[in-house]
Enzyme design. Structure first.
Site, PDB file in Angstrom:
ATOM      1  N   GLN A  88       0.726  -1.460  -0.049  1.00 37.15           N
ATOM      2  CA  GLN A  88      -0.139  -0.024  -0.190  1.00 37.15           C
ATOM      3  C   GLN A  88       0.412   1.342   0.220  1.00 37.15           C
ATOM      4  OE1 GLN A  88      -2.551  -1.574   3.624  1.00 37.15           O
ATOM      5  NE2 GLN A  88      -4.119  -0.440   2.323  1.00 37.15           N
TER       6      GLN A  88
ATOM      7  N   ARG B 273       3.726  -0.030  13.189  1.00 36.39           N
ATOM      8  CA  ARG B 273       3.481  -1.057  12.813  1.00 36.39           C
ATOM      9  C   ARG B 273       3.448  -1.134  11.383  1.00 36.39           C
ATOM     10  NH1 ARG B 273      -1.444  -3.733  10.809  1.00 36.39           N
ATOM     11  NH2 ARG B 273      -1.279  -6.071  10.809  1.00 36.39           N
TER      12      ARG B 273
ATOM     13  N   HIS C   5       1.174  -9.206   4.986  1.00 42.20           N
ATOM     14  CA  HIS C   5      -0.032  -8.244   4.362  1.00 42.20           C
ATOM     15  C   HIS C   5      -0.534  -8.597   2.911  1.00 42.20           C
ATOM     16  CE1 HIS C   5      -2.213  -5.468   6.660  1.00 42.20           C
ATOM     17  NE2 HIS C   5      -2.570  -4.962   4.993  1.00 42.20           N
TER      18      HIS C   5
ATOM     19  N   ASN D  82      -1.625 -10.615   8.700  1.00 41.33           N
ATOM     20  CA  ASN D  82      -2.530  -9.982   8.519  1.00 41.33           C
ATOM     21  C   ASN D  82      -4.082 -10.041   7.864  1.00 41.33           C
ATOM     22  OD1 ASN D  82      -3.679  -6.564   9.544  1.00 41.33           O
ATOM     23  ND2 ASN D  82      -4.304  -6.822   6.944  1.00 41.33           N
ATOM     24  N   GLU D  83      -5.012 -10.079   8.817  1.00 35.83           N
ATOM     25  CA  GLU D  83      -6.619 -11.171   8.634  1.00 35.83           C
ATOM     26  C   GLU D  83      -6.462 -11.532   7.933  1.00 35.83           C
ATOM     27  OE1 GLU D  83      -8.369  -7.183   7.059  1.00 35.83           O
ATOM     28  OE2 GLU D  83      -7.422  -6.243   9.117  1.00 35.83           O
TER      29      GLU D  83
ATOM     30  N   ASN E  66      -7.921  -5.984  14.009  1.00 32.93           N
ATOM     31  CA  ASN E  66      -8.063  -4.837  13.053  1.00 32.93           C
ATOM     32  C   ASN E  66      -9.491  -4.975  13.918  1.00 32.93           C
ATOM     33  OD1 ASN E  66      -5.203  -4.662  12.505  1.00 32.93           O
ATOM     34  ND2 ASN E  66      -6.044  -5.154  10.452  1.00 32.93           N
TER      35      ASN E  66
ATOM     36  N   TYR F 281     -12.844  -1.955  12.362  1.00 35.02           N
ATOM     37  CA  TYR F 281     -13.219  -0.837  12.099  1.00 35.02           C
ATOM     38  C   TYR F 281     -14.439  -0.059  12.523  1.00 35.02           C
ATOM     39  CZ  TYR F 281      -8.853   0.330   9.592  1.00 35.02           C
ATOM     40  OH  TYR F 281      -7.465  -0.303   8.862  1.00 35.02           O
TER      41      TYR F 281
ATOM     42  N   GLU G 136      -5.054  -1.646  13.511  1.00 42.33           N
ATOM     43  CA  GLU G 136      -5.790  -0.916  12.552  1.00 42.33           C
ATOM     44  C   GLU G 136      -6.495  -0.891  13.676  1.00 42.33           C
ATOM     45  OE1 GLU G 136      -5.977  -2.686   8.733  1.00 42.33           O
ATOM     46  OE2 GLU G 136      -3.666  -3.623   8.806  1.00 42.33           O
TER      47      GLU G 136
ATOM     48  N   TRP H   8      -4.778   3.184  11.660  1.00 44.68           N
ATOM     49  CA  TRP H   8      -4.789   3.141  10.393  1.00 44.68           C
ATOM     50  C   TRP H   8      -5.332   4.844   9.896  1.00 44.68           C
ATOM     51  CZ3 TRP H   8      -2.623  -0.664   7.114  1.00 44.68           C
ATOM     52  CH2 TRP H   8      -2.254  -0.594   5.743  1.00 44.68           C
TER      53      TRP H   8
ATOM     54  N   GLU I  56      -5.147   1.648  -1.341  1.00 45.64           N
ATOM     55  CA  GLU I  56      -6.377   0.784  -0.621  1.00 45.64           C
ATOM     56  C   GLU I  56      -6.891   0.134  -1.536  1.00 45.64           C
ATOM     57  OE1 GLU I  56      -7.889   1.206   2.085  1.00 45.64           O
ATOM     58  OE2 GLU I  56      -9.354   0.107   2.522  1.00 45.64           O
ATOM     59  N   TRP I  57      -6.085  -1.205  -1.510  1.00 43.12           N
ATOM     60  CA  TRP I  57      -6.760  -2.007  -3.107  1.00 43.12           C
ATOM     61  C   TRP I  57      -7.884  -1.854  -3.969  1.00 43.12           C
ATOM     62  CZ3 TRP I  57      -2.438  -5.054  -0.857  1.00 43.12           C
ATOM     63  CH2 TRP I  57      -2.053  -5.018   0.720  1.00 43.12           C
TER      64      TRP I  57
HETATM   65  C1  GBH Z   1      -7.987  -3.505   6.715  1.00 45.75           C
HETATM   66  O1  GBH Z   1      -8.913  -3.991   6.026  1.00 45.75           O
HETATM   67  C2  GBH Z   1      -6.045  -3.638   5.761  1.00 45.75           C
HETATM   68  O2  GBH Z   1      -5.276  -4.194   6.915  1.00 45.75           O
HETATM   69  C3  GBH Z   1      -5.609  -2.372   5.592  1.00 45.75           C
HETATM   70  O3  GBH Z   1      -4.878  -2.988   4.148  1.00 45.75           O
HETATM   71  C4  GBH Z   1      -7.222  -1.448   4.753  1.00 45.75           C
HETATM   72  O4  GBH Z   1      -5.993  -0.154   4.068  1.00 45.75           O
HETATM   73  C5  GBH Z   1      -7.949  -0.944   5.668  1.00 45.75           C
HETATM   74  O5  GBH Z   1      -8.308  -2.433   6.442  1.00 45.75           O
HETATM   75  C6  GBH Z   1      -8.795  -0.337   5.456  1.00 45.75           C
HETATM   76  O6  GBH Z   1      -9.915  -0.923   4.566  1.00 45.75           O
HETATM   77  O7  GBH Z   1     -16.398  -7.227   1.657  1.00 45.75           O
HETATM   78  O8  GBH Z   1     -18.261  -6.000   3.162  1.00 45.75           O
HETATM   79  O9  GBH Z   1     -16.037  -6.520   4.075  1.00 45.75           O
HETATM   80  C7  GBH Z   1     -10.095  -4.107   6.287  1.00 45.75           C
HETATM   81  C8  GBH Z   1     -10.870  -4.783   6.058  1.00 45.75           C
HETATM   82  C9  GBH Z   1     -11.761  -5.539   3.397  1.00 45.75           C
HETATM   83  C10 GBH Z   1     -12.977  -4.000   5.423  1.00 45.75           C
HETATM   84  C11 GBH Z   1     -13.077  -5.089   3.136  1.00 45.75           C
HETATM   85  C12 GBH Z   1     -14.144  -4.426   3.838  1.00 45.75           C
HETATM   86  C13 GBH Z   1     -14.588  -4.695   2.297  1.00 45.75           C
HETATM   87  C14 GBH Z   1     -16.605  -5.140   2.583  1.00 45.75           C
HETATM   88  N1  GBH Z   1     -11.975  -4.313   4.717  1.00 45.75           N
HETATM   89  N2  GBH Z   1     -13.946  -4.572   3.522  1.00 45.75           N
HETATM   90  S1  GBH Z   1     -16.752  -6.025   3.182  1.00 45.75           S
END
Ligand code: GBH
Length: 460
Positions: free
Chosen positions: A18, A75, A121, A167-168, A297, A299, A363, A413, A420-421
């Protein structure tokens, strides 16, 4: 206790693909994200991590930024294909890549910042996917992952005392092998369970190696980072309460239960049946107890109702709307994220009660709306992100000081806006604005929130 303990660590997190860029410089081999991001229509803005925030070249500036933000820790993750370009145990080590992370680690320590290093990651060397199917091949991937980890412990373990394996793994298996939204982009309902199983094994055999061969002399700790949105029942009907627990089992328990308790959750077994692989007795002995701490992690919180959803979440429906029509909190730039600090406190209490391990928040953060289109002068006044961090930091403080949950550290984070992927550069999570045309970094208001908070709330 009214304050956080004096040894509480806090800082910001990033990940190699990233931020680094320099995708083919310095001897780095390609990863599955280099490949995936170049497939048309996979990434919302058609972008990739070839340049990202250019941190492979601007790393000293980034450490200076961290220093100015008053952090105690940072991190970051190592790009596997930067240190072993083809990835495998018989492949060449890239000394230039090794030296890059060594330099970063030394610079952090010189500035009084403790490194927390993530081994994986999501950027699997493309060479391993090509050679044997990457995460799908148990014998090969576990050996190659452990070999890569050994290299990192050998080269950096004198200086690095905090290691995170994955990671995740939920994202690795579900988004990578079930939804096809992340690299390598597979779709199906068999592979995700196989891949998840193999990520657990690679993690566990790495921890075994560290504990047997490195920890006795290096004296560090090692664990895994899992992700979970708190699951709030829509109402107190028994069906919705059970659905919320099943949601947690499918998101978190599928990894946490084997690792901390030695078995998959009963709800997962019941729904997945014989698609869920089994551990041998020997493997189970390695898996159970294979994490020194709980890396989390998190959110957001989701409101959960029984039924209607797909198998990924355990056939539940998730949303943000309460029975009276109100929303849970402030909406982010991305659809999956709303601010709800009470859910964070509930999740921390649940983790402590269920798994009884010290917790690191590896995160936590927020993408404020329209930061992709507004001018920088406006973006830096990121009121929604400020509200988010104030709310979540206070919920953390309450969990520790009022509920007695042993949270040892917290990482926002992210240090910088970054790649952002599948959202590309359209979604910005940074406390620092990055102008991608010039790579100029500008602190947002939120970069001062956590600094002030932890200055005030950590015991002297
Ligand atoms: C983290 O992923 C990652 O570790 C980090 O790299 C990323 O930049 C950051 O959070 C912010 O996104 O499929 O309905 O869950 C968090 C996991 C994965 C949450 C994709 C949201 C999409 C919606 N994320 N997900 S859903």
């Amino acid at each position: 206790m009214v304050k956080l303990p004096s040894d509480f660590v806090w800082g910001y997190a990033t990940a190699s693909y990233q931020i680094e860029g320099s995708a083919s410089a310095g001897g780095r081999g390609p990863s599955i994200w280099d490949t995936f991001s170049k497939i048309p229509s996979k990434i919302r803005d058609g972008s990739n991590g070839d340049i990202a925030t250019d941190s492979y070249r601007l790393w000293k500036e980034d450490v200076a930024l961290l220093k100015s933000y008053g952090v105690r820790a940072y991190r970051f993750s190592i790009s596997w294909s930067r240190v072993i370009p083809l990835g495998g145990r018989n492949d060449l080590v890239n000394e230039e890549g090794i030296a890059f992370y060594r330099g970063l680690i030394e610079e952090l320590l010189k500035n009084g910042i403790t490194p927390f290093v993530t081994l994986y990651h999501w950027d699997l060397p493309q060479g391993l996917d090509d050679r044997y199917g990457g995460w799908l091949n148990k014998e090969e991937i576990v050996k190659d992952y452990v070999n890569y980890a050994r290299l990192c412990f050998t080269r950096y373990g004198d200086l690095v005392k905090n290691w995170i394996t994955h990671n995740e793994p939920w994202c690795i298996s579900v988004l990578g092998y079930q939804k096809g939204a992340f690299a390598p982009g597979h779709k199906g309902d068999v592979e995700p369970w196989i891949v998840a199983h193999h990520t657990i094994l690679a993690h566990a055999y790495t921890v075994k190696l560290y504990r047997e061969e490195f920890k006795p002399t290096q004296g560090g700790q090692i664990g895994i980072t899992l992700d979970c949105h708190w699951q709030l029942p829509y109402d107190d009907s028994p069906a919705n309460v059970a659905a919320a627990q099943r949601g947690i089992d499918f998101k978190l328990g599928r990894f946490a239960d084997p690792i901390y308790k030695g078995h998959y959750p009963a709800t997962v077994k019941a729904m997945i049946g014989d698609r869920l692989p089994e551990f041998t007795a020997e493997e189970l002995a390695v898996v159970k107890g294979s994490s020194d701490f709980f890396g989390l992690n998190t959110y957001t919180t989701q409101i959960v109702q029984e039924g209607g959803g797909d198998e990924i979440n355990g056939r539940i429906t998730v949303g943000f709307t309460r029975p009276d029509g109100s929303q849970l909190g402030t909406q982010a730039h991305v659809s999956w994220l709303q601010t709800y600090p009470p859910g964070f406190r509930l999740l921390l209490n649940y983790l402590w009660k269920t798994y009884e391990r010290p917790i690191y928040i590896t995160e936590n953060g927020f993408a404020a709306r329209n930061e992709d289109v507004l001018p920088v002068e406006q973006v830096i006044h990121d009121v929604d992100r400020v509200e988010y961090f104030e709310g979540y930091a206070n919920a953390l403080l309450q969990a520790v000081t009022e509920d007695g949950v042993p949270v040892k550290g917290y990482f926002g984070w992210s240090l910088l806006d970054n790649y952002e992927w599948a959202d590309g550069y359209l979604t910005r999570f940074g406390v620092t604005y990055v102008d991608y045309a010039t790579q100029k970094r500008t602190p947002k208001d939120s970069s001062r929130v956590l600094k002030r908070f932890f200055e005030k709330h950590i015991e002297a």
